[in-house]
Motif scaffolding. Structure first.
Motif, PDB file in Angstrom:
ATOM      1  N   ARG A 215      32.190  44.291  50.573  1.00 53.21           N
ATOM      2  CA  ARG A 215      31.793  45.466  49.792  1.00 53.21           C
ATOM      3  C   ARG A 215      31.252  46.540  50.733  1.00 53.21           C
ATOM      4  O   ARG A 215      30.343  46.282  51.532  1.00 53.21           O
ATOM      5  N   ILE A 216      31.793  47.730  50.609  1.00 56.38           N
ATOM      6  CA  ILE A 216      31.347  48.871  51.390  1.00 56.38           C
ATOM      7  C   ILE A 216      30.905  49.972  50.436  1.00 56.38           C
ATOM      8  O   ILE A 216      31.664  50.374  49.549  1.00 56.38           O
ATOM      9  N   GLY A 217      29.682  50.452  50.586  1.00 52.85           N
ATOM     10  CA  GLY A 217      29.195  51.548  49.758  1.00 52.85           C
ATOM     11  C   GLY A 217      29.582  52.892  50.353  1.00 52.85           C
ATOM     12  O   GLY A 217      29.786  53.010  51.563  1.00 52.85           O
ATOM     13  N   VAL A 218      29.693  53.884  49.518  1.00 50.13           N
ATOM     14  CA  VAL A 218      29.967  55.258  49.967  1.00 50.13           C
ATOM     15  C   VAL A 218      28.951  56.176  49.314  1.00 50.13           C
ATOM     16  O   VAL A 218      28.851  56.239  48.090  1.00 50.13           O
ATOM     17  N   LEU A 219      28.188  56.879  50.142  1.00 51.59           N
ATOM     18  CA  LEU A 219      27.193  57.829  49.645  1.00 51.59           C
ATOM     19  C   LEU A 219      27.516  59.193  50.234  1.00 51.59           C
ATOM     20  O   LEU A 219      27.575  59.361  51.456  1.00 51.59           O
ATOM     21  N   ALA A 220      27.773  60.161  49.371  1.00 50.21           N
ATOM     22  CA  ALA A 220      28.187  61.492  49.813  1.00 50.21           C
ATOM     23  C   ALA A 220      27.904  62.493  48.713  1.00 50.21           C
ATOM     24  O   ALA A 220      27.371  62.147  47.652  1.00 50.21           O
ATOM     25  N   SER A 221      28.273  63.732  48.952  1.00 51.46           N
ATOM     26  CA  SER A 221      28.142  64.753  47.926  1.00 51.46           C
ATOM     27  C   SER A 221      29.113  64.469  46.784  1.00 51.46           C
ATOM     28  O   SER A 221      30.080  63.715  46.947  1.00 51.46           O
ATOM     29  N   HIS A 222      28.866  65.083  45.646  1.00 51.29           N
ATOM     30  CA  HIS A 222      29.741  64.891  44.490  1.00 51.29           C
ATOM     31  C   HIS A 222      31.174  65.308  44.810  1.00 51.29           C
ATOM     32  O   HIS A 222      32.139  64.661  44.388  1.00 51.29           O
ATOM     33  N   ALA A 223      31.335  66.381  45.597  1.00 51.14           N
ATOM     34  CA  ALA A 223      32.671  66.871  45.928  1.00 51.14           C
ATOM     35  C   ALA A 223      33.443  65.873  46.763  1.00 51.14           C
ATOM     36  O   ALA A 223      34.624  65.604  46.511  1.00 51.14           O
ATOM     37  N   THR A 224      32.786  65.275  47.765  1.00 44.73           N
ATOM     38  CA  THR A 224      33.457  64.310  48.638  1.00 44.73           C
ATOM     39  C   THR A 224      33.810  63.040  47.875  1.00 44.73           C
ATOM     40  O   THR A 224      34.900  62.481  48.037  1.00 44.73           O
ATOM     41  N   LEU A 225      32.893  62.577  47.023  1.00 42.13           N
ATOM     42  CA  LEU A 225      33.175  61.371  46.237  1.00 42.13           C
ATOM     43  C   LEU A 225      34.317  61.608  45.268  1.00 42.13           C
ATOM     44  O   LEU A 225      35.172  60.742  45.066  1.00 42.13           O
ATOM     45  N   THR A 226      34.353  62.769  44.651  1.00 49.76           N
ATOM     46  CA  THR A 226      35.411  63.078  43.697  1.00 49.76           C
ATOM     47  C   THR A 226      36.761  63.200  44.385  1.00 49.76           C
ATOM     48  O   THR A 226      37.797  62.830  43.815  1.00 49.76           O
ATOM     49  N   ALA A 227      36.780  63.690  45.627  1.00 50.49           N
ATOM     50  CA  ALA A 227      38.040  63.776  46.377  1.00 50.49           C
ATOM     51  C   ALA A 227      38.656  62.394  46.544  1.00 50.49           C
ATOM     52  O   ALA A 227      39.885  62.237  46.511  1.00 50.49           O
ATOM     53  N   GLY A 228      37.832  61.369  46.745  1.00 52.61           N
ATOM     54  CA  GLY A 228      38.288  59.977  46.698  1.00 52.61           C
ATOM     55  C   GLY A 228      39.006  59.447  47.920  1.00 52.61           C
ATOM     56  O   GLY A 228      39.502  58.321  47.887  1.00 52.61           O
ATOM     57  N   PHE A 229      39.050  60.196  49.033  1.00 47.53           N
ATOM     58  CA  PHE A 229      39.856  59.709  50.158  1.00 47.53           C
ATOM     59  C   PHE A 229      39.205  58.525  50.876  1.00 47.53           C
ATOM     60  O   PHE A 229      39.909  57.655  51.388  1.00 47.53           O
ATOM     61  N   TYR A 230      37.864  58.462  50.905  1.00 49.35           N
ATOM     62  CA  TYR A 230      37.221  57.283  51.507  1.00 49.35           C
ATOM     63  C   TYR A 230      37.524  56.033  50.679  1.00 49.35           C
ATOM     64  O   TYR A 230      37.857  54.969  51.218  1.00 49.35           O
ATOM     65  N   ALA A 290      28.539  59.750  54.201  1.00 49.89           N
ATOM     66  CA  ALA A 290      29.501  60.818  54.494  1.00 49.89           C
ATOM     67  C   ALA A 290      28.918  62.199  54.214  1.00 49.89           C
ATOM     68  O   ALA A 290      29.445  62.969  53.411  1.00 49.89           O
ATOM     69  N   SER A 291      27.817  62.513  54.878  1.00 48.20           N
ATOM     70  CA  SER A 291      27.188  63.821  54.724  1.00 48.20           C
ATOM     71  C   SER A 291      26.283  64.062  55.915  1.00 48.20           C
ATOM     72  O   SER A 291      25.371  63.264  56.176  1.00 48.20           O
ATOM     73  N   ASP A 292      26.516  65.139  56.647  1.00 43.23           N
ATOM     74  CA  ASP A 292      25.663  65.475  57.789  1.00 43.23           C
ATOM     75  C   ASP A 292      24.240  65.768  57.333  1.00 43.23           C
ATOM     76  O   ASP A 292      23.270  65.393  58.002  1.00 43.23           O
ATOM     77  N   ASP A 293      24.102  66.465  56.202  1.00 42.57           N
ATOM     78  CA  ASP A 293      22.769  66.787  55.697  1.00 42.57           C
ATOM     79  C   ASP A 293      21.991  65.525  55.333  1.00 42.57           C
ATOM     80  O   ASP A 293      20.799  65.394  55.639  1.00 42.57           O
ATOM     81  N   MET A 294      22.655  64.586  54.659  1.00 44.57           N
ATOM     82  CA  MET A 294      21.978  63.358  54.269  1.00 44.57           C
ATOM     83  C   MET A 294      21.556  62.558  55.492  1.00 44.57           C
ATOM     84  O   MET A 294      20.452  62.005  55.544  1.00 44.57           O
ATOM     85  N   ARG A 295      22.427  62.496  56.467  1.00 48.58           N
ATOM     86  CA  ARG A 295      22.097  61.749  57.682  1.00 48.58           C
ATOM     87  C   ARG A 295      20.926  62.412  58.418  1.00 48.58           C
ATOM     88  O   ARG A 295      20.060  61.734  58.972  1.00 48.58           O
ATOM     89  N   GLY A 296      20.909  63.751  58.425  1.00 48.57           N
ATOM     90  CA  GLY A 296      19.805  64.460  59.058  1.00 48.57           C
ATOM     91  C   GLY A 296      18.477  64.196  58.372  1.00 48.57           C
ATOM     92  O   GLY A 296      17.435  64.088  59.022  1.00 48.57           O
ATOM     93  N   LEU A 297      18.518  64.056  57.045  1.00 46.90           N
ATOM     94  CA  LEU A 297      17.294  63.781  56.302  1.00 46.90           C
ATOM     95  C   LEU A 297      16.706  62.411  56.642  1.00 46.90           C
ATOM     96  O   LEU A 297      15.494  62.216  56.639  1.00 46.90           O
ATOM     97  N   LEU A 298      17.583  61.445  56.928  1.00 47.09           N
ATOM     98  CA  LEU A 298      17.134  60.080  57.196  1.00 47.09           C
ATOM     99  C   LEU A 298      16.986  59.807  58.684  1.00 47.09           C
ATOM    100  O   LEU A 298      17.013  58.655  59.110  1.00 47.09           O
TER     101      LEU A 298
END
Length: 431
Positions: A215-230, A290-298
């Motif tokens: 199982r691999i989780g994906v955490l990203a913006s709504h736009a990236t998740l909706t695109a679905g390529f990951y 999958a978000s530079d902003d999220m990674r920067g926050l953490l």
């Protein structure tokens, strides 16, 4: 429009032309006072370059596509072309990784060319931050990505003309249109999702629960998740994808991004930690952040140890390609290796057989369900099944595995033909 050439200190420098609209090279979102250049890369700017059209901000895509660079990188088969991401910050971070990681073992950094413009960067950032509203059928006209795709396509064509032998795009949301942008590309165009999946497979992870798929989780913006390529790239290789549920998106992920936009850093960090902990509680091996902003926050947060940065995977793949191209020494453009259509189809797992059987049922039971949620529902059903219930699918998987072994054996060791003395085929030896 920035069309910037960069090179390590031991390469001759070639100016591709640059129209500078911002004097600051590096500006972080949280620390705008910082300004550094990525040593040992030399950044050259030329405000009298061949792109006067860009100063007015009109017709940039067509102008870039039809403009021939002043010079390319002759004789350098390992040149990497970079299509700029959301910000100067993200571009420089990616270039730093190319420079620092490629020179760890005494190797020289590959030459690379960056093509970016602040206008399209702002458009991409607007899409990522306001996607829930622009995608809603009830809120105004439907979003048309054509101008952005045309812009990114023009940059790709310009980079090819500039001598780039491989193209990378260190931007998550831009990969929503990777297929359209890469169509007709004469050089390899790395996909960030494929780079991540490749590293996951090489890591040889084991499921955290016996009898369950990885199982691999994906955490990203709504736009990236909706695109679905990951999700698509992971599922195609047999991974079970775990996404934030609707409640987590509405009360943690989206509010975290909104808090960041308000400069409420502490609030954004707390909300993002909650979303990440919810995903990890669902027994996932790792989470693709999958978000530079999220990674920067953490930054420096212990939770990051359980996360994967796709931009890191893309940088490593670009370096690996460049090193291989340099060793090869060929001046011909490397074509993307095509799969042999006669190669045997890989064996399917029990979960994949179950998914193929149940996917239509899930769609019927959940009218209007999003593509990204189908895999989640299937994964939950599979997880709740007993060993006896899974057995028919596991039996098919074992049978398919034996089929693949036989097929690959025949594929790698084809039987010779029986030829008579006059060169006429008189029969084929069958196994």
């Amino acid at each position: 429009m920035e069309a910037t050439s960069l090179r390590p200190s031991n390469y001759h420098f070639y100016n591709l032309g640059f129209v500078n609209t911002h004097k600051t090279l590096y500006m972080t979102r949280l620390n705008p006072g910082q300004a550094k250049t990525p040593s040992p890369v030399l950044l050259h700017t030329d405000e009298t370059g061949p792109f006067p059209e860009f100063k007015k901000g009109s017709g940039s895509s067509a102008a870039l596509r039809n403009t021939a660079p002043r010079k390319s990188f002759p004789g350098l088969p390992n040149t990497v072309g970079i299509i700029g991401g959301l910000s100067v910050d993200s571009n420089v971070k990616f270039m730093r990784k190319l420079v620092n990681w490629s020179s760890r073992d005494g190797e020289s950094c590959p030459p690379f060319v960056l093509c970016s413009d602040h206008v399209s960067n702002k458009e991409l950032l607007s899409i990522e931050s306001s996607f829930p509203s622009v995608s809603s059928k009830s809120d105004g006209p439907e979003f048309d990505p054509t101008p952005i795709v045309e812009n990114l396509l023009s940059k790709r064509i310009f980079l090819e003309k500039s001598g780039a032998r491989c193209i990378v795009m260190p931007c998550h949301i831009s990969h929503s249109w990777h297929d359209e942008i890469s169509k007709g590309c004469s050089v390899p165009f790395l996909h960030i999702g494929e780079c991540v999946v490749k590293e996951l497979k090489e890591a040889k992870l084991k499921p955290l629960e016996a009898g369950s798929p990885l199982r691999i989780g994906v955490l990203a913006s709504h736009a990236t998740l909706t695109a679905g390529f990951y999700q698509e790239k992971l599922q195609s290789e047999g991974f079970e994808v775990v996404l934030p549920d609707k409640v987590t998106m509405e009360y943690s992920v989206i509010p975290a991004i909104e808090a960041l936009n308000r400069k409420d850093i502490e609030g954004a960090q707390n909300l993002l930690r909650i979303a990440l902990q919810v995903l990890l509680a669902r027994v996932v091996n790792s989470v693709i952040l999958a978000s530079d902003d999220m990674r920067g926050l953490l930054h420096l947060d212990p939770l990051l140890k359980k996360c994967i940065d796709p931009i890191d995977a893309l940088a490593r793949s670009a370096i690996s390609w460049a090193q291989s191209a340099k060793k090869d020494g060929s001046k011909k453009k490397k074509q993307k290796k095509k799969k042999d259509p006669n190669a045997p189809k890989r064996a399917m797992s029990g979960f994949m057989f179950f998914s193929n059987m149940e996917r239509d049922n899930v769609k019927r039971e959940n009218p209007g369900i999003a593509f990204t949620d189908v895999g989640r529902v299937l994964g939950e059903k599979w997880r709740k099944m007993s060993a006896e219930e899974k057995e028919p699918y596991e039996a098919k998987a074992r049978q398919d595995k034996e089929r693949y072994k036989d097929d690959i054996r025949s594929y790698k060791n084809p039987q010779p033909m029986n030829i008579d003395s006059q060169g006429v085929q008189i029969g084929r030896i069958s196994c």
